[in-house]
Motif scaffolding. Structure first.
Motif, PDB file in Angstrom:
ATOM      1  N   ALA A  51      63.718   3.870 -84.190  1.00 27.20           N
ATOM      2  CA  ALA A  51      64.508   4.945 -83.580  1.00 27.20           C
ATOM      3  C   ALA A  51      65.959   4.889 -84.022  1.00 27.20           C
ATOM      4  CB  ALA A  51      64.411   4.858 -82.060  1.00 27.20           C
ATOM      5  N   SER A  52      66.454   3.712 -84.332  1.00 30.11           N
ATOM      6  CA  SER A  52      67.842   3.566 -84.781  1.00 30.11           C
ATOM      7  C   SER A  52      68.074   4.160 -86.158  1.00 30.11           C
ATOM      8  CB  SER A  52      68.229   2.085 -84.796  1.00 30.11           C
ATOM      9  OG  SER A  52      67.466   1.385 -85.760  1.00 30.11           O
ATOM     10  N   GLY A  53      66.995   4.376 -86.911  1.00 27.01           N
ATOM     11  CA  GLY A  53      67.096   4.954 -88.244  1.00 27.01           C
ATOM     12  C   GLY A  53      67.193   3.947 -89.362  1.00 27.01           C
ATOM     13  N   SER A  54      67.367   2.686 -89.047  1.00 30.62           N
ATOM     14  CA  SER A  54      67.486   1.677 -90.092  1.00 30.62           C
ATOM     15  C   SER A  54      67.118   0.305 -89.542  1.00 30.62           C
ATOM     16  CB  SER A  54      68.905   1.644 -90.655  1.00 30.62           C
ATOM     17  OG  SER A  54      69.832   1.240 -89.654  1.00 30.62           O
ATOM     18  N   GLY A  55      66.915  -0.634 -90.456  1.00 36.27           N
ATOM     19  CA  GLY A  55      66.589  -2.004 -90.055  1.00 36.27           C
ATOM     20  C   GLY A  55      66.041  -2.788 -91.218  1.00 36.27           C
ATOM     21  N   PRO A  56      65.748  -4.050 -91.013  1.00 34.43           N
ATOM     22  CA  PRO A  56      65.097  -4.856 -92.053  1.00 34.43           C
ATOM     23  C   PRO A  56      63.715  -4.287 -92.367  1.00 34.43           C
ATOM     24  CG  PRO A  56      65.925  -6.222 -90.251  1.00 34.43           C
ATOM     25  CD  PRO A  56      65.999  -4.824 -89.782  1.00 34.43           C
ATOM     26  N   GLY A  57      63.182  -4.654 -93.531  1.00 36.21           N
ATOM     27  CA  GLY A  57      61.914  -4.086 -93.957  1.00 36.21           C
ATOM     28  C   GLY A  57      60.735  -5.018 -93.807  1.00 36.21           C
ATOM     29  N   ALA A 107      52.085  -0.402 -87.880  1.00 38.86           N
ATOM     30  CA  ALA A 107      53.351  -0.001 -88.484  1.00 38.86           C
ATOM     31  C   ALA A 107      54.279   0.620 -87.444  1.00 38.86           C
ATOM     32  CB  ALA A 107      53.096   0.983 -89.623  1.00 38.86           C
ATOM     33  N   ASP A 108      53.739   1.503 -86.628  1.00 40.65           N
ATOM     34  CA  ASP A 108      54.550   2.132 -85.582  1.00 40.65           C
ATOM     35  C   ASP A 108      55.032   1.098 -84.562  1.00 40.65           C
ATOM     36  OD1 ASP A 108      54.015   4.523 -86.832  1.00 40.65           O
ATOM     37  OD2 ASP A 108      52.434   5.129 -85.444  1.00 40.65           O
ATOM     38  N   TYR A 109      54.174   0.142 -84.243  1.00 36.01           N
ATOM     39  CA  TYR A 109      54.498  -0.922 -83.288  1.00 36.01           C
ATOM     40  C   TYR A 109      55.692  -1.742 -83.781  1.00 36.01           C
ATOM     41  CZ  TYR A 109      53.180  -4.744 -80.012  1.00 36.01           C
ATOM     42  OH  TYR A 109      53.131  -5.688 -79.023  1.00 36.01           O
ATOM     43  N   TYR A 110      55.648  -2.148 -85.049  1.00 32.08           N
ATOM     44  CA  TYR A 110      56.752  -2.935 -85.599  1.00 32.08           C
ATOM     45  C   TYR A 110      57.998  -2.085 -85.826  1.00 32.08           C
ATOM     46  CZ  TYR A 110      54.471  -7.433 -86.029  1.00 32.08           C
ATOM     47  OH  TYR A 110      53.894  -8.648 -85.728  1.00 32.08           O
ATOM     48  N   ALA A 111      57.835  -0.789 -85.993  1.00 33.86           N
ATOM     49  CA  ALA A 111      59.013   0.082 -86.030  1.00 33.86           C
ATOM     50  C   ALA A 111      59.722   0.061 -84.683  1.00 33.86           C
ATOM     51  CB  ALA A 111      58.612   1.503 -86.408  1.00 33.86           C
ATOM     52  N   GLU A 112      58.939   0.027 -83.588  1.00 29.39           N
ATOM     53  CA  GLU A 112      59.541  -0.121 -82.256  1.00 29.39           C
ATOM     54  C   GLU A 112      60.310  -1.432 -82.135  1.00 29.39           C
ATOM     55  OE1 GLU A 112      58.008   1.407 -78.301  1.00 29.39           O
ATOM     56  OE2 GLU A 112      56.134   1.033 -79.397  1.00 29.39           O
ATOM     57  N   GLU A 113      59.846  -2.447 -82.855  1.00 27.79           N
ATOM     58  CA  GLU A 113      60.530  -3.737 -82.828  1.00 27.79           C
ATOM     59  C   GLU A 113      61.822  -3.732 -83.653  1.00 27.79           C
ATOM     60  OE1 GLU A 113      59.930  -6.135 -80.947  1.00 27.79           O
ATOM     61  OE2 GLU A 113      57.794  -6.457 -80.589  1.00 27.79           O
ATOM     62  N   GLY A 114      62.069  -2.638 -84.363  1.00 27.60           N
ATOM     63  CA  GLY A 114      63.324  -2.515 -85.103  1.00 27.60           C
ATOM     64  C   GLY A 114      63.196  -2.605 -86.605  1.00 27.60           C
ATOM     65  N   TYR A 115      61.962  -2.532 -87.136  1.00 24.16           N
ATOM     66  CA  TYR A 115      61.749  -2.711 -88.569  1.00 24.16           C
ATOM     67  C   TYR A 115      61.392  -1.390 -89.260  1.00 24.16           C
ATOM     68  CZ  TYR A 115      61.754  -7.580 -87.274  1.00 24.16           C
ATOM     69  OH  TYR A 115      62.131  -8.793 -86.774  1.00 24.16           O
ATOM     70  N   VAL A 116      61.783  -1.307 -90.532  1.00 23.23           N
ATOM     71  CA  VAL A 116      61.330  -0.222 -91.400  1.00 23.23           C
ATOM     72  C   VAL A 116      60.067  -0.738 -92.073  1.00 23.23           C
ATOM     73  CG1 VAL A 116      61.893   1.268 -93.342  1.00 23.23           C
ATOM     74  CG2 VAL A 116      63.703   0.517 -91.776  1.00 23.23           C
ATOM     75  N   VAL A 117      58.925  -0.121 -91.764  1.00 21.02           N
ATOM     76  CA  VAL A 117      57.623  -0.654 -92.182  1.00 21.02           C
ATOM     77  C   VAL A 117      57.006   0.272 -93.214  1.00 21.02           C
ATOM     78  CG1 VAL A 117      55.389  -1.492 -91.400  1.00 21.02           C
ATOM     79  CG2 VAL A 117      57.359  -1.601 -89.856  1.00 21.02           C
ATOM     80  N   LEU A 118      56.534  -0.330 -94.302  1.00 18.22           N
ATOM     81  CA  LEU A 118      55.876   0.435 -95.362  1.00 18.22           C
ATOM     82  C   LEU A 118      54.526  -0.206 -95.657  1.00 18.22           C
ATOM     83  CD1 LEU A 118      55.892   2.687 -97.437  1.00 18.22           C
ATOM     84  CD2 LEU A 118      57.210   1.203 -98.979  1.00 18.22           C
ATOM     85  N   ALA A 119      53.442   0.558 -95.444  1.00 15.47           N
ATOM     86  CA  ALA A 119      52.077   0.075 -95.665  1.00 15.47           C
ATOM     87  C   ALA A 119      51.510   0.748 -96.902  1.00 15.47           C
ATOM     88  CB  ALA A 119      51.198   0.374 -94.452  1.00 15.47           C
ATOM     89  N   PRO A 120      51.394   0.035 -98.040  1.00 15.19           N
ATOM     90  CA  PRO A 120      50.899   0.652 -99.278  1.00 15.19           C
ATOM     91  C   PRO A 120      49.376   0.790 -99.293  1.00 15.19           C
ATOM     92  CG  PRO A 120      51.349  -1.667 -99.663  1.00 15.19           C
ATOM     93  CD  PRO A 120      51.765  -1.378 -98.230  1.00 15.19           C
ATOM     94  N   ASP A 121      48.900   1.822 -99.949  1.00 12.43           N
ATOM     95  CA  ASP A 121      47.469   2.040-100.143  1.00 12.43           C
ATOM     96  C   ASP A 121      47.019   1.142-101.294  1.00 12.43           C
ATOM     97  OD1 ASP A 121      44.925   2.906-100.644  1.00 12.43           O
ATOM     98  OD2 ASP A 121      45.473   4.941-101.232  1.00 12.43           O
ATOM     99  N   LEU A 122      46.469  -0.019-100.978  1.00 11.38           N
ATOM    100  CA  LEU A 122      46.154  -1.013-102.008  1.00 11.38           C
ATOM    101  C   LEU A 122      44.824  -0.757-102.711  1.00 11.38           C
ATOM    102  CD1 LEU A 122      47.403  -4.260-100.218  1.00 11.38           C
ATOM    103  CD2 LEU A 122      48.567  -2.910-101.988  1.00 11.38           C
ATOM    104  N   PHE A 176      60.911  -7.656 -74.571  1.00 12.92           N
ATOM    105  CA  PHE A 176      61.589  -6.558 -75.242  1.00 12.92           C
ATOM    106  C   PHE A 176      60.803  -6.125 -76.477  1.00 12.92           C
ATOM    107  CE2 PHE A 176      64.763  -8.711 -72.809  1.00 12.92           C
ATOM    108  CZ  PHE A 176      65.697  -7.756 -72.450  1.00 12.92           C
ATOM    109  N   ARG A 177      60.938  -4.859 -76.824  1.00 10.81           N
ATOM    110  CA  ARG A 177      60.581  -4.369 -78.149  1.00 10.81           C
ATOM    111  C   ARG A 177      61.856  -3.806 -78.748  1.00 10.81           C
ATOM    112  NH1 ARG A 177      54.989  -0.872 -77.750  1.00 10.81           N
ATOM    113  NH2 ARG A 177      53.611  -2.562 -77.100  1.00 10.81           N
ATOM    114  N   GLY A 178      62.326  -4.434 -79.793  1.00 14.56           N
ATOM    115  CA  GLY A 178      63.606  -4.016 -80.337  1.00 14.56           C
ATOM    116  C   GLY A 178      64.694  -4.205 -79.302  1.00 14.56           C
TER     117      GLY A 178
END
Length: 416
Positions: A24-30, A48-63, A350-352
């Motif tokens: 929600a903050s718009g930025s964070g570690p990846g 991915a959405d869960y860890y975004a709540e924790e403050g991370y920018v999450v990218l899940a590649p199609d492997l 807490f989450r984030g």
């Protein structure tokens, strides 16, 4: 919450998609999130959405894109069969190259603060391990990985932190494999290995028959702690909790209280089963049964506070005059006018930078004794003495134990 982005393969063979979730903050570690054998399905997007709540920018590649783009499978028998087909045909070395391309793509995103870690489940856990060995990541976390024991010679290349979670009853990583892994990795300063007793593969996947919530919660706390320590973000949880309590007990502002919490929080007062689950129910609880139910002279005297990466444990002396019906603490009991003092423990997750839940504990028998509705005679319970001894440990102990006097002269009772 997330969106799909394009990632260019390093070998020039094309590009593939990745699911991107931003806090929600718009930025964070990846965090590069590495899939199970079922592709980028609802489970992976949910993580991915869960860890975004924790403050991370999450990218899940199609492997699996080199076999078939957009694989998204469920967990029925047919999908299991298809998933193992993709797994058996998967080129692991090219897969790690694609993960490295994802790491670089994530670092280049404007939302990413620069530091990047990896997180994987099942097949993704082995890939998280190999990512730690072959790619430039600060931390890698893997859940119930299979086949890691075949790549232990690469462990010398691990530069960042590595955290691996194992299931005791995992047929895909049996005891013999774990022994090899522990033999090679245990004792390293940058490695944490955790074994969860009595659970099976996929114990952290809610949709799975093997889901074990206590183990999943413990593993998640350990994982987020590793990410926090290695790449951040770092939040002032103490200040966030203090502000929440101010809104609850001082300004008594329900809207402001809820604003300190995640979208769907919960509160559980363990002794009385009061509280609320979800924003709607919790708002109702705060509005009608908590904030204005507390006596005017309610006080919370802090005794100790333990602050972790994801939660706070508060030990307080809670006191009040029972001048009104207190729905959450003494539901259905008319005011007695009695003064009450009790030790109380709050475990706040807490989450984030938002509160996720509160687990609140106290000795309800002590409360009932102090308001005069429970006769302590002959029962192993105490009244205000519990609060007094919290502040003065020299007060007498073992007064409720009839056998205490008899042991005074027993053999071996004197320590020298």
């Amino acid at each position: 919450m997330g969106t799909s982005i394009e990632i260019r393969a390093q070998d020039g063979s094309g590009s593939f998609q990745g699911y991107l979730a931003v806090p929600a903050s718009g930025s964070g570690p990846g965090i590069v999130l590495l899939q199970e054998i079922f592709g980028i399905n609802d489970t992976i997007r949910g993580i991915a959405d869960y860890y975004a709540e924790e403050g991370y920018v999450v990218l899940a590649p199609d492997l699996f894109w080199r076999q078939e783009a957009g694989v998204e499978l469920g967990y029925n028998a047919d999908d299991w069969h298809k998933a193992f087909g993709f797994y058996q045909a998967f080129d692991q070395d090219l897969g790690v190259e694609d993960i490295d391309a994802t790491v670089q793509a994530l670092r280049a995103r404007p939302e990413c603060s620069g530091a990047v870690g990896a997180l994987g489940f099942c097949l993704g856990a082995r890939l998280a391990y190999l990512t730690a060995c072959r790619c430039d990541v600060d931390v890698a976390v893997g859940y119930y990985g299979m086949g890691i024991e075949n790549h232990l010679d690469e462990a010398v290349n691990i530069g960042g932190r590595l955290v691996l979670h194992f299931a005791e009853n995992d047929e895909f990583c049996p005891a013999a494999a774990r022994l090899d892994i522990y033999g090679a990795l245990q004792g390293r300063d940058n490695t944490e290995l955790y074994l969860y007793s009595g659970v099976d593969h996929a114990f952290a996947r809610p949709a799975c028959e093997h889901y074990h919530k206590p183990s999943a919660l413990m593993a998640h706390q350990r994982s987020v702690t590793a990410f926090r320590n290695a790449i951040g973000p770092h939040y002032d949880l103490s200040a966030l909790w203090d502000k929440h309590c101010e809104y609850e007990f001082s300004t008594r502002n329900v809207e402001a209280t809820m604003a300190t919490m995640v979208a769907e929080p919960y509160v559980n007062h363990i002794p009385t089963l009061t509280g609320g689950v979800g924003a709607t129910e919790l708002f109702r609880f705060y509005q009608h049964h908590f904030v204005d139910s507390n006596p005017a002279d309610t006080q919370l005297l802090p005794v100790s506070r333990t602050i972790g990466a994801t939660q706070i444990v508060d030990e307080v002396l809670f006191s009040f005059t029972h001048d009104r019906e207190i729905d959450w603490l003494l539901p259905g009991i008319a005011p007695t006018g009695k003064r009450v003092e009790i030790p109380l423990v709050a475990i706040v997750k807490f989450r984030g930078d938002k509160l996720y839940h509160e687990h609140i504990y106290w000795d309800q028998a002590s409360v009932l004794v102090q308001i005069g509705v429970l006769d302590p005679q002959g029962l192993p319970v105490a009244g205000r003495e519990t609060a007094a001894k919290l502040l003065d440990e020299t007060l007498a102990s073992n007064g409720l134990m009839a056998s205490w006097a008899r042991s005074a002269n027993a053999e071996g009772c004197t320590h020298e």
